[in-house]
Design an enzyme around this catalytic site. Structure first.
Site: not given
Length: 464
Positions: A234, A268
């Site tokens: 990720e 993020c």
């Protein structure tokens, strides 16, 4: 980077740690491998009991661990407490649901007799020792969303946390120890990034998961690929926040502020690019800039603070360079764009910023802004919005604000992202798969998809 707690609010080094020696790393890997041999055969009921106990302890520790996170990486204290509470929720969710998520399955749509079997099933078995390379921005949540499903599946974990959050990393190891997990089930490795390769190449380590930067992801994926080991990545995100003319502009602008400024913009999945239909652009831009300007920037231990310092001096410098480049090339500052007076002299603060009139030639157009800086775009229609939203190397999540169902269907069909949130901001939840496409990585965390990532998906065929 030294392994140390450096308070971003004032730059003071509070605690430093020596990296583990090669001999100690070896001992910990051996301990993990031995733990897996025992732990993999425990029942789901026993694993759930242990994880529930860990959740209870974390709930009791919420105030203290929140303060540790805030001191280490600058997260506003109210958000740090919320992060701890979210971890408790996820741990309990996996403790309650893992057995059902990993139950044996019949091969879908198959008449097993056609295969010559009297019985056939799919079984999920743990892989072994999993290396987790985790970032500083959500120092508790990023680890728990790996650890909870991994431990419930029967795996064991080795944590290489970011070097600026060592106290949080050590707390996590202690949490699982106090909960009663067998020795070696979850261990923290205080090591630098240069030692990761040796751990990942060790044959006793079965797989790895990484949340972090694109360069870090490339490195881990390359090493794991060379060793033919499973990885889940990720990485970065530059999530679009698309506002169409049928949207509730008041609510969209309010949520936009939260979506951009959460965790001081160091997320993020924080919305970063705000793409607005021309008919409602002025109304949205005014409300959004006013909301960002009104955010209280200050001491992250102050209960009223909404935006704290960035986690590092380098992080602030990187953000400033992106904003300054855009302004030099003709972008317009609607608010912010500077270090706040009275704070920046002590810590790594940057004012909430909205910047408009962005063009593709500006570095900020394609870069991930990891801080409280929002870029604002004007578009004539949904087609242009989708094209602009996809004009990024990342594809983590996305947001759409509209009351038009046809626009929702079109957006979901064409957006290049791992998630779509309509009339709301992106958030992770244990029941929903989380991850991205393109340079945002691959694989999924959370939900049933996440717990199965580090399982041996085994076909069991039985003849007469």
């Amino acid at each position: 980077m030294p392994i140390a707690t450096v308070n971003p609010a004032d730059g003071e080094t509070l605690k430093t740690y020596d990296a583990l020696s090669a001999e100690e790393i070896e001992r910990r890997i051996a301990r993990a491998a031995a733990a897996f041999d025992r732990y993999r055969t425990t029942s789901f009921a026993e694993r759930a009991r242990l994880l529930h106990r860990a959740a209870d302890l974390l709930e009791e520790d919420q105030q203290d661990v929140a303060r540790t996170m805030t001191t280490e990486m600058g997260k506003p204290i109210t958000q740090a407490r919320a992060e701890a509470a979210k971890c408790v929720k996820a741990m309990r969710w996996y403790a309650d649901h893992a057995e059902g998520l990993l139950a044996d399955e019949d091969p879908a749509g198959t008449d097993v007799k056609d295969s010559g079997a009297v019985r056939a099933r799919v079984r999920y078995r743990p892989l072994g020792v999993i290396l987790a390379v985790m970032p500083w921005n959500f120092p508790l949540w990023q680890v728990i969303r790996f650890a909870a499903p991994a431990l419930m599946a029967g795996n064991v974990g080795l944590l290489k946390h970011a070097s600026n959050v060592p106290q949080t990393a050590l707390y996590l190891e202690d949490l699982f120890r106090r909960a009663g997990h067998p020795e070696g089930c979850f261990q923290t490795l205080l090591i630098g990034s240069g030692a990761v390769e040796g751990v990942l190449r060790d044959p006793r380590v079965a797989a790895a998961t990484l949340t972090g930067s694109e360069p870090a992801g490339r490195s881990v994926a390359s090493i794991a690929g060379d060793e033919v080991k499973k990885t889940v990545l990720e990485l970065g995100g530059s999530d679009p926040f698309v506002v169409m003319r049928s949207a509730d502009i008041e609510q969209a602008a309010k949520k936009a502020v939260t979506a951009r400024a959460q965790n001081t913009g160091q997320s993020c999945i924080a919305a970063k690019r705000f793409i607005v239909h021309a008919d409602v652009y002025e109304a949205f831009a005014g409300r959004f800039a006013a909301g960002m300007r009104a955010l209280k920037v200050g001491d992250p231990l102050d209960e009223s603070t909404e935006v704290g310092p960035l986690s590092s001096e380098q992080g602030r410098k990187d953000l400033e360079e992106l904003v300054d480049d855009a302004v030099r090339r003709g972008a317009t500052l609607l608010c912010g764009g500077h270090r706040p007076e009275g704070l920046a002299e002590r810590g790594w603060y940057y004012s909430p910023t909205v910047i408009a009139d962005i063009t593709p030639g500006m570095r900020i157009h394609h870069a991930e802004t990891f801080g409280p800086v929002a870029t604002l775009y004007r578009v004539p229609d949904l087609e242009a919005a989708v094209e602009l939203a996809n004009d990024t190397p990342f594809g983590l999540s996305s947001n759409l604000w509209t009351r038009d169902d046809a626009e929702v269907d079109r957006f979901v069909r064409d957006i290049e992202a791992g998630g779509v949130y309509v009339n709301g901001m992106t958030a992770s939840h244990p029941a929903f798969p989380f991850g991205g496409v393109k340079r945002s990585g691959y694989g999924r965390e959370l939900s049933g998809h996440g717990i199965r990532e580090f399982c041996n998906i085994t076909t069991v065929w039985q003849g007469a």
